[in-house]
Write a protein that holds these residues in place. Sequence first.
Motif, PDB file in Angstrom:
ATOM      1  N   LEU A   1       0.829  -1.201   0.000  1.00  0.00           N
ATOM      2  CA  LEU A   1       0.000   0.000   0.000  1.00  0.00           C
ATOM      3  C   LEU A   1       0.864   1.252   0.000  1.00  0.00           C
ATOM      4  O   LEU A   1       2.060   1.196   0.227  1.00  0.00           O
ATOM      5  CB  LEU A   1      -0.901  -0.001   1.234  1.00  0.00           C
ATOM      6  N   ARG A   2       0.222   2.394  -0.265  1.00  0.00           N
ATOM      7  CA  ARG A   2       0.958   3.656  -0.336  1.00  0.00           C
ATOM      8  C   ARG A   2       0.426   4.654   0.667  1.00  0.00           C
ATOM      9  O   ARG A   2      -0.745   4.642   1.009  1.00  0.00           O
ATOM     10  CB  ARG A   2       0.774   4.303  -1.709  1.00  0.00           C
TER      11      ARG A   2
ATOM     12  N   TYR B   1      -2.771   5.132   3.276  1.00  0.00           N
ATOM     13  CA  TYR B   1      -3.343   3.802   3.454  1.00  0.00           C
ATOM     14  C   TYR B   1      -2.376   2.918   4.214  1.00  0.00           C
ATOM     15  O   TYR B   1      -2.760   2.146   5.082  1.00  0.00           O
ATOM     16  CB  TYR B   1      -3.693   3.186   2.101  1.00  0.00           C
TER      17      TYR B   1
ATOM     18  N   ARG C   1       9.924   5.969  -6.627  1.00  0.00           N
ATOM     19  CA  ARG C   1       9.794   4.525  -6.689  1.00  0.00           C
ATOM     20  C   ARG C   1       9.861   4.025  -8.125  1.00  0.00           C
ATOM     21  O   ARG C   1      10.528   3.025  -8.420  1.00  0.00           O
ATOM     22  CB  ARG C   1       8.462   4.116  -6.062  1.00  0.00           C
ATOM     23  N   ILE C   2       9.188   4.750  -9.027  1.00  0.00           N
ATOM     24  CA  ILE C   2       9.120   4.274 -10.407  1.00  0.00           C
ATOM     25  C   ILE C   2      10.500   4.323 -11.057  1.00  0.00           C
ATOM     26  O   ILE C   2      10.933   3.365 -11.716  1.00  0.00           O
ATOM     27  CB  ILE C   2       8.103   5.108 -11.205  1.00  0.00           C
TER      28      ILE C   2
ATOM     29  N   SER D   1      -7.701   1.322  -2.569  1.00  0.00           N
ATOM     30  CA  SER D   1      -8.142   2.682  -2.256  1.00  0.00           C
ATOM     31  C   SER D   1      -9.526   2.681  -1.631  1.00  0.00           C
ATOM     32  O   SER D   1     -10.281   3.629  -1.767  1.00  0.00           O
ATOM     33  CB  SER D   1      -8.097   3.563  -3.495  1.00  0.00           C
TER      34      SER D   1
ATOM     35  N   GLU E   1      -1.195   6.140 -11.687  1.00  0.00           N
ATOM     36  CA  GLU E   1       0.137   6.693 -11.501  1.00  0.00           C
ATOM     37  C   GLU E   1       0.680   7.208 -12.819  1.00  0.00           C
ATOM     38  O   GLU E   1       0.622   6.528 -13.834  1.00  0.00           O
ATOM     39  CB  GLU E   1       1.059   5.597 -10.960  1.00  0.00           C
ATOM     40  N   LYS E   2       1.173   8.444 -12.791  1.00  0.00           N
ATOM     41  CA  LYS E   2       1.728   8.997 -14.019  1.00  0.00           C
ATOM     42  C   LYS E   2       3.237   9.085 -13.861  1.00  0.00           C
ATOM     43  O   LYS E   2       3.739   9.475 -12.813  1.00  0.00           O
ATOM     44  CB  LYS E   2       1.147  10.375 -14.287  1.00  0.00           C
ATOM     45  N   VAL E   3       3.942   8.721 -14.896  1.00  0.00           N
ATOM     46  CA  VAL E   3       5.402   8.772 -14.811  1.00  0.00           C
ATOM     47  C   VAL E   3       5.882  10.085 -15.439  1.00  0.00           C
ATOM     48  O   VAL E   3       5.461  10.433 -16.521  1.00  0.00           O
ATOM     49  CB  VAL E   3       6.019   7.575 -15.541  1.00  0.00           C
TER      50      VAL E   3
END
Lengths: 354, 294
Positions: A126-127, A130, A223-224, B283, B292-294
Amino acid sequence: MTKAKRKRLIYNIVTFAVVIGAYIIMQTMIANGSITRALKGQLIPICCWIVMAVSLNLVIGISGELSLGHAGFMSVGAFTGAVVSGYLLHALGMENEGLRLFISVTAGGITAGIAGVIIGVPVLRLRGDYLAIVTLAFGEIIRNIVNVTYIGVNGSDLIFSFLNKNAPEGTRMLVDGASGAVKVGKISTFTAGFILVMITLVVVLNLVNSRSGRAIKAIRDNRIAAESMGVPVTKYKMMAFVTAAVLAGMAGAIYGLNSSTVVPGQFTFNQSINVLVFVVLGGLGNVLGSVISATLLTVLPEVLRAFADYRMLVYAVVLILVMIFTNNPAIRALTDRMLAPVKRLFTGGKEEAA
Amino acid sequence: MIFLDKLITGISLGSIYAIIALGYTMVYGIAKMLNFAHGDVIMMGAYIAFCTLQYLNLPPVMALIVAMAACTVMGVVIEGLAYRPLRQAASLAVLITAIGMSYLLQNLALMIWGANPKSFPGTMISIPTLSLFGGQLKITGATLVTILANVVIMVGLTLFTSRAKTGKAMRCVSEDRGAASLMGINVNRTISITFAIGSALAAVAGILLCSSYPTLQPTTGSMPGIKAFTAAVFGGIGSIPGAMLGGLLLGIIEIFGKAYISTELGDAIVFAVLIVVLLVRPSGLLGKPVREKV
């Protein structure tokens, strides 16, 4: 040696020097009796809270995950320590306190580490907020479970029951549900606490400056990007989380074995929050900061005892003010400008202090 | 019949959680902060209602109005003094400030009213107990009022956020603060209004909570606060129907867990369900998944 490396080395040396120096001063004060009783009683808790703060800093500051259940690991460690110590004494007749403490603390670290793995696997998927709420939930679950756990020794047998107390006549209870562990026996020593602080510092500082530490920080920052560079995210997040859990468990064992009773209600969500306050006030990712703030904030309520009823009120107001003063851009710019001449004095006007 | 009885108790407790969770979820949606002091605003609201009833001998309706007004002012003042200076700061700094605020309110209450628990007067909700099936099923007045209040608040808030201009502004700000301010929405005022509504609801929740569970002390608000926060996350934080659903489910699970599994493990069961739900739907039940956008 590069500049960054030298800076890091100096930082580490200063950190160790502060802790060792404080230990020597305290020992001399104990030796010549100039220490107050209140402060002396605080020494072992201070060590435990330092370890808690530094290990939580590893999770929050270095790994960038907001954990609100750190006291849960402390609880696991404290009760494991109490059970192991009690078993060694009553069932195996081990009288040597130092050895018993060592085994209990190690056991506390191991069980807390296992709890860390069990909790970390789901949680670290989770992030952000959360993750925070789930760690909070786990902390509360641990407290609830300890509340209904009954462990005792009968002869050389370990009697274990859950939900309902179920123990034969003559059983010596080690953990008695909500009344916790009673007659634990005070076997913790200040030196043991100090050694644990040193171990924590060595582990955390080494981890932070190692290849793994760089990977952990890379994941925190982006992270990405880290993932696309081939950094295994889960592995490194787990590494930080479980290391912190083990350290918290060991701190818990020492904390538990320092008082005559330990109850599950001691390790609530509020306790996790307290440690979080240590970490944030000391500075995220700043190990020395955690050490200092944990020490000061543990001693502060004792110092403020003169104000009795007002001390927590003062504490709350100070907390809010510190947060506003250090984080509001306008106020910060003002204080920076006022402090600039002082900073220039230290750096010889060549560079901005970090 | 026991099942039905527990179900109604669960819905009643869940309604209280839902009303508290609304405060969390609205503030989170709009200001992106976890307002940990919310649980303590509930406690303050209950104390204020207690005082107006007990010491000023005012009728219950006045107690409700006074408590709501006081909490509204409190919420706006807290936001303006403590949270507004930190609008641009890191979320952790705001979180710690909120925790500090929570300590502050608890200790203020401790100083003003002392540590001894006060018994909340039953005269607040003086509706007779409803007896059904020849006395087999009893529903107290407090339960009825709680469930009714929850429905009214939910309908009202949904209409407010979808129809009223201020409500629409709130949705805009929570969607994109920058764009909202470019469209001429006063962001600071909108956030203040959100805090005002959340705190007024907290007063209602405090009164309802203490009508069903009459022990009132400075820590009264913290555990329901945490539970309601859990409910908000459970339903998907930031979503108003989510808070409603999360609160109700949480209340029912808690009461059933306590009745059929174990009284001591009631809280653990609630939190375990939360964890399972979050693992399946990261969520929350009604939360929008964040791409998620990079």
